[in-house]
Scaffold this active site. Structure first.
Site, PDB file in Angstrom:
ATOM      1  CE1 TYR A 141      -3.618  -2.503   0.431  1.00 42.66           C
ATOM      2  CE2 TYR A 141      -4.670  -0.496   1.213  1.00 42.66           C
ATOM      3  CZ  TYR A 141      -4.766  -1.785   0.749  1.00 42.66           C
ATOM      4  OH  TYR A 141      -6.000  -2.359   0.607  1.00 42.66           O
ATOM      5  CE  LYS A 192       1.413 -17.704  -3.356  1.00 42.12           C
ATOM      6  NZ  LYS A 192       0.457 -18.831  -3.438  1.00 42.12           N
ATOM      7  CG  ASP A 248      -8.154  -4.587   1.528  1.00 43.61           C
ATOM      8  OD1 ASP A 248      -9.069  -4.087   2.203  1.00 43.61           O
ATOM      9  OD2 ASP A 248      -8.109  -4.527   0.279  1.00 43.61           O
ATOM     10  CG  ASP A 252     -13.838  -6.893   2.343  1.00 41.56           C
ATOM     11  OD1 ASP A 252     -13.607  -6.212   3.366  1.00 41.56           O
ATOM     12  OD2 ASP A 252     -14.259  -6.386   1.284  1.00 41.56           O
TER      13      ASP A 252
HETATM   14  C1  IPM Z   1     -10.386  -1.122   4.082  1.00 43.18           C
HETATM   15  C2  IPM Z   1     -10.670  -0.474   2.751  1.00 43.18           C
HETATM   16  C3  IPM Z   1      -9.520   0.472   2.428  1.00 43.18           C
HETATM   17  C4  IPM Z   1      -8.268  -0.371   2.302  1.00 43.18           C
HETATM   18  C5  IPM Z   1      -9.748   1.340   1.178  1.00 43.18           C
HETATM   19  C6  IPM Z   1     -11.027   2.140   1.268  1.00 43.18           C
HETATM   20  C7  IPM Z   1      -8.583   2.245   0.909  1.00 43.18           C
HETATM   21  O1  IPM Z   1     -10.885  -1.421   1.776  1.00 43.18           O
HETATM   22  O2  IPM Z   1     -10.249  -0.398   5.075  1.00 43.18           O
HETATM   23  O3  IPM Z   1     -10.324  -2.350   4.124  1.00 43.18           O
HETATM   24  O4  IPM Z   1      -7.997  -0.936   1.239  1.00 43.18           O
HETATM   25  O5  IPM Z   1      -7.544  -0.468   3.286  1.00 43.18           O
HETATM   26 MG    MG Z   2     -10.950  -3.435   2.515  1.00 41.65          MG
END
Ligand code: IPM
Ligand code: MG
Length: 358
Positions: A141, A192, A248, A252
């Site tokens: 990032y 990885k 990230d 999710d």
């Molecule tokens: C998260 C989001 C952020 C990230 C985005 C909005 C930049 O997806 O907080 O998981 O990728 O970290």
């Molecule tokens: Mg995210």
């Protein structure tokens, strides 16, 4: 001492869910003796529209001055065409890096009442309690070089860099083990290492940090397998520690196991316990302004803030218990409604949590 909390509503449903947090905090102040001072500020697309920057200097200065920050969400179609450095997401990433919030805690818990709302079979997820510890200020990032450039052959190439210093891996590993000590003492480090040297180093460093935590058990998993295991047998995990980008993605996946991303809080902490607290869901522009957003992730983020930055575990428990109570009462926002109980809006859910505090 009175602590300072900065509220940044942001975009989409951000301001609506933050309004519920503000209502809850004001109630804790008046009825339960919480000593905090609330301030508000602009971030994301809303800040860009007003000031031309997704992270105005004034917001950053106030964020640095605050003991804790509550952030709604940033982003939406209105700002997708902007140059990279003006996009709402830069506001969020800027706060994370400027404040040194390197440790992102993302719990994924499935409430028994919501096991049916998950896309997995209820017995696979009921009672699930996983904590994803995501490194938040390093890795791909933020690594340099980055960007899109022209090659000698006249075509464009895009570049991002995955880089971690030992010290960055060490500190997030310590966070993971400290968190594990308050749970089931099992840490799974996800990398990885079979392909990426950077994460081979990650594995080495996490392994040596583990020597200082002989009361905890460490295992390692490649990220592709971890993604599969999370949907195959999610209850095998206690704490998962991983890089910024893997975290990230995996968070999710973990979120969806719980039935709705609308239920999940998060904390992003620096090394002194200062933190930014956010619901994991995004800005959901499609339902913004319609009183449909689930405020529970935000109210649970308030609970995490009480615990980690304001040092009030008792109030933190009170708030998270109140959330459980409203679920037991059968109240559901539309994202977690499955033909049983009562479907309510954002405001009503916020009020119900406050009523359930006592
Ligand atoms: C998260 C989001 C952020 C990230 C985005 C909005 C930049 O997806 O907080 O998981 O990728 O970290
Ligand atoms: Mg995210």
């Amino acid at each position: 001492m009175t602590k300072k909390v900065l509220i940044l509503g942001g975009d989409g449903i951000g301001p609506e869910v933050m309004a519920q947090a503000e209502k809850l905090i004001n109630h804790l102040k008046s009825d339960l003796d919480l000593r905090v001072e609330l301030e508000t500020g602009l971030v994301g697309g809303a800040a860009y529209d007003e000031t031309g920057s997704p992270l105005p200097n004034e917001t950053l200065a106030r964020a640095k001055d605050a003991d804790a920050i509550l952030l709604g969400a940033v982003g939406g179609p209105a700002w997708e065409q902007l140059p990279f450095d003006k996009r709402p997401e830069r506001g969020l990433l800027g706060l994370r890096s400027e404040l040194g919030l390197f440790a992102n805690l993302r719990p994924a818990m499935t409430y028994a009442e919501l096991a049916d709302a998950s896309s997995l079979k209820p017995d696979l997820v009921s009672g699930l309690d996983v904590m994803i510890v995501r490194e938040l200020t390093g890795g791909i990032y933020f690594g340099q070089p980055r960007g899109v450039r022209n090659t000698k052959d006249g075509e464009r190439e895009g570049v991002n860099t995955l880089v971690y210093k030992e010290s960055e891996i060490e500190r997030i590993a310590h966070t993971a083990f400290e968190v594990a000590r308050k749970r089931s003492r099992r840490v799974c480090s996800v990398d990885k290492a079979n392909v990426l040297e950077c994460t081979e180093l990650w594995r080495d460093v996490v392994t040596s940090v583990a020597n200082q935590y002989s009361d905890c058990e460490l295992s390692h998993m490649y990220v592709d397998n971890a993604a599969m295991q999370l949907v195959r047998e999610p209850k095998q995990f206690d704490v998962v520690v991983t890089t910024n980008m893997f975290g990230d993605i995996l968070s999710d996946i973990a979120a969806m196991l719980t039935g709705s991303i609308g239920m999940l809080p998060s904390a992003s902490l620096d090394s002194d316990g200062k933190g930014m607290y956010e619901p994991v869901h995004g800005s959901a522009p499609d339902i913004a302004g319609s009183d449909k957003a689930n405020p529970l992730a935000t109210l649970l983020s308030v609970s995490m803030m009480l615990r980690y930055s304001l040092g009030d575990a008792e109030l933190a428990d009170l708030v998270s218990n109140a959330v459980e109570t409203v679920l037991k009462q059968g109240l559901r926002t539309v994202d977690i409604f499955r033909n049983e109980g009562q479907c309510v809006g954002t405001e009503q859910m916020g009020d119900a949590v406050i009523a359930a505090l006592t």
